[in-house]
Design an enzyme around this catalytic site. Structure first.
Site, PDB file in Angstrom:
ATOM      1  N   ASP A  29       0.868  -1.178   0.000  1.00 19.97           N
ATOM      2  CA  ASP A  29       0.000   0.000   0.000  1.00 19.97           C
ATOM      3  C   ASP A  29       0.900   1.221   0.000  1.00 19.97           C
ATOM      4  O   ASP A  29       2.129   1.103   0.105  1.00 19.97           O
ATOM      5  CB  ASP A  29      -0.940  -0.005   1.208  1.00 19.97           C
ATOM      6  CG  ASP A  29      -2.262   0.685   0.904  1.00 19.97           C
ATOM      7  OD1 ASP A  29      -3.277  -0.002   0.714  1.00 19.97           O
ATOM      8  OD2 ASP A  29      -2.273   1.934   0.826  1.00 19.97           O
ATOM      9  N   ASP A  48       3.927   2.696  -3.917  1.00 21.23           N
ATOM     10  CA  ASP A  48       3.125   3.699  -4.595  1.00 21.23           C
ATOM     11  C   ASP A  48       3.019   3.257  -6.048  1.00 21.23           C
ATOM     12  O   ASP A  48       4.025   3.242  -6.774  1.00 21.23           O
ATOM     13  CB  ASP A  48       3.801   5.068  -4.491  1.00 21.23           C
ATOM     14  CG  ASP A  48       2.982   6.187  -5.127  1.00 21.23           C
ATOM     15  OD1 ASP A  48       2.038   5.887  -5.899  1.00 21.23           O
ATOM     16  OD2 ASP A  48       3.295   7.369  -4.865  1.00 21.23           O
ATOM     17  N   VAL A  49       1.832   2.873  -6.478  1.00 23.62           N
ATOM     18  CA  VAL A  49       1.673   2.290  -7.809  1.00 23.62           C
ATOM     19  C   VAL A  49       1.969   3.290  -8.925  1.00 23.62           C
ATOM     20  O   VAL A  49       2.078   2.902 -10.098  1.00 23.62           O
ATOM     21  CB  VAL A  49       0.261   1.693  -7.998  1.00 23.62           C
ATOM     22  CG1 VAL A  49       0.020   0.562  -7.006  1.00 23.62           C
ATOM     23  CG2 VAL A  49      -0.823   2.765  -7.881  1.00 23.62           C
ATOM     24  N   ASN A  75      -4.825  -4.197  -7.312  1.00 25.72           N
ATOM     25  CA  ASN A  75      -6.097  -3.828  -6.692  1.00 25.72           C
ATOM     26  C   ASN A  75      -6.169  -2.360  -6.289  1.00 25.72           C
ATOM     27  O   ASN A  75      -7.261  -1.817  -6.115  1.00 25.72           O
ATOM     28  CB  ASN A  75      -6.331  -4.701  -5.456  1.00 25.72           C
ATOM     29  CG  ASN A  75      -7.524  -4.272  -4.648  1.00 25.72           C
ATOM     30  OD1 ASN A  75      -8.669  -4.494  -5.023  1.00 25.72           O
ATOM     31  ND2 ASN A  75      -7.262  -3.618  -3.508  1.00 25.72           N
ATOM     32  N   TYR A 140     -14.005   7.883 -14.025  1.00 30.46           N
ATOM     33  CA  TYR A 140     -13.952   6.563 -13.386  1.00 30.46           C
ATOM     34  C   TYR A 140     -14.319   5.467 -14.383  1.00 30.46           C
ATOM     35  O   TYR A 140     -13.647   4.436 -14.472  1.00 30.46           O
ATOM     36  CB  TYR A 140     -14.900   6.541 -12.188  1.00 30.46           C
ATOM     37  CG  TYR A 140     -14.733   5.336 -11.291  1.00 30.46           C
ATOM     38  CD1 TYR A 140     -13.652   5.246 -10.426  1.00 30.46           C
ATOM     39  CD2 TYR A 140     -15.656   4.292 -11.292  1.00 30.46           C
ATOM     40  CE1 TYR A 140     -13.485   4.152  -9.594  1.00 30.46           C
ATOM     41  CE2 TYR A 140     -15.502   3.198 -10.464  1.00 30.46           C
ATOM     42  CZ  TYR A 140     -14.418   3.126  -9.612  1.00 30.46           C
ATOM     43  OH  TYR A 140     -14.255   2.039  -8.799  1.00 30.46           O
ATOM     44  N   LYS A 144     -11.646   2.441 -15.643  1.00 27.51           N
ATOM     45  CA  LYS A 144     -12.013   1.055 -15.362  1.00 27.51           C
ATOM     46  C   LYS A 144     -12.267   0.276 -16.655  1.00 27.51           C
ATOM     47  O   LYS A 144     -11.933  -0.910 -16.753  1.00 27.51           O
ATOM     48  CB  LYS A 144     -13.243   1.013 -14.448  1.00 27.51           C
ATOM     49  CG  LYS A 144     -12.970   1.523 -13.037  1.00 27.51           C
ATOM     50  CD  LYS A 144     -11.839   0.742 -12.364  1.00 27.51           C
ATOM     51  CE  LYS A 144     -11.624   1.150 -10.915  1.00 27.51           C
ATOM     52  NZ  LYS A 144     -10.534   0.394 -10.264  1.00 27.51           N
ATOM     53  N   THR A 175     -17.221  -0.014   1.553  1.00 27.21           N
ATOM     54  CA  THR A 175     -15.779   0.145   1.611  1.00 27.21           C
ATOM     55  C   THR A 175     -15.475   1.610   1.894  1.00 27.21           C
ATOM     56  O   THR A 175     -16.375   2.457   1.866  1.00 27.21           O
ATOM     57  CB  THR A 175     -15.121  -0.289   0.287  1.00 27.21           C
ATOM     58  OG1 THR A 175     -13.697  -0.109   0.378  1.00 27.21           O
ATOM     59  CG2 THR A 175     -15.641   0.526  -0.873  1.00 27.21           C
ATOM     60  N   THR A 178     -14.755   5.670  -1.049  1.00 26.61           N
ATOM     61  CA  THR A 178     -15.272   7.019  -1.260  1.00 26.61           C
ATOM     62  C   THR A 178     -14.487   8.070  -0.466  1.00 26.61           C
ATOM     63  O   THR A 178     -14.640   9.261  -0.727  1.00 26.61           O
ATOM     64  CB  THR A 178     -16.761   7.103  -0.888  1.00 26.61           C
ATOM     65  OG1 THR A 178     -16.946   6.620   0.450  1.00 26.61           O
ATOM     66  CG2 THR A 178     -17.595   6.249  -1.844  1.00 26.61           C
TER      67      THR A 178
END
Length: 267
Positions: A29, A48-49, A75, A140, A144, A175, A178
């Site tokens: 993460d 950090d992606v 993910n 978004y 995706k 989750t 948001t």
């Protein structure tokens, strides 16, 4: 296995479930410090992606401590909502870099290792928004959909090398995703947050479905009946799907009109 975005939400549910099964799991993460949410038995590495250097460090860590990798779960992601004339270019660049290019970087980093091994499984977390494109969510939906397209491309490209690819497309579930909302279109973001809050589906429940799909090597993993129904309506009853989306778009337009009138009357 390596899971990104593992400190909360679906990522945390996945690494916890895999850990219970006795799998060797590397949770990653963005936090430099180990998140308190992670179970003690799970290894942790900051990642950090958005950083090529961080991905290179993750590969080096995997080779040094695990000797190889059987499963990569891309993910990590953030949420964004906003109408096209309200979402800023900074919002677009932010979400593209994390939700789409973060997945691309993960796939690029570990594909050579998987090819060398002659095996491996890439799992990319997209969203039902990658298949069903509701109004008010252009950024978004776009990223995706990009993850879905990338996953389908790699499914065929990497199969000859013994590498499997799956894409996960959950709809709304409870989750903290948001919490990452940061856009200019507060009205649409509030509507999206309300749908997440009202959902009765938990991250643990979604993770169970995802793991079943991973074990079965499914290329498309839909995690809930509602999502399956909407996806089938889009594919096989297009006029019905279009009518529903048109109604949603009209509602956004009416809400914007009411807001504009209220502002004008105030002044």
């Amino acid at each position: 296995m390596l899971v990104t975005g593992a400190a909360s939400g679906l990522g945390l549910a996945l690494v916890t479930a895999f850990g219970v099964r006795g799998e060797q799991v590397l949770a990653t993460d963005i936090s430099a410090d180990r998140p308190a949410t992670l179970p003690p038995r799970i290894d942790y590495l900051p990642l950090d992606v958005r950083s090529d250097d961080a991905w290179s460090a993750a590969l080096e860590h995997v080779l040094a401590s695990m000797g190889g990798l059987d499963l990569l779960v891309n993910n990590a992601g953030v949420a964004a909502a906003g109408r096209i004339d309200m979402a800023t270019m900074e919002e677009w660049q932010w979400i593209v870099d994390i939700n789409l290019l973060g997945v691309v970087r993960g796939c690029r980093t570990f594909t050579p290792l998987f090819k060398e091994q002659g095996s491996g499984h890439i799992v990319n977390t997209a969203s039902l928004a990658g298949l069903v494109h509701a109004p008010g969510m252009s950024a978004y939906n776009s990223v995706k959909a990009g993850v879905v397209a990338l996953s389908e491309t790699l499914l065929h490209e990497l199969r000859p090398h013994g590498i499997s690819v799956s894409v996960v497309c959950p709809s709304f579930f409870r989750t903290n995703l948001t919490d990452s909302f940061r856009g200019a279109d507060a009205e649409v973001e509030q509507a999206g947050a309300a749908m997440v809050t009202r959902s009765r589906r938990t991250a643990d429940r979604v993770a169970s479905t995802v793991i079943h799909g991973i074990d079965a090597r499914r290329d498309l993993i839909l995690t809930d009946p509602e999502g399956q129904i909407i996806w089938r309506i889009k594919r096989f009853a297009r006029p019905l799907y279009r009518a529903g989306m048109n109604r949603a778009g009209a509602e956004f337009a009416r809400a914007r009109g009411r807001q504009s009138k209220a502002t004008a009357s105030h002044w």
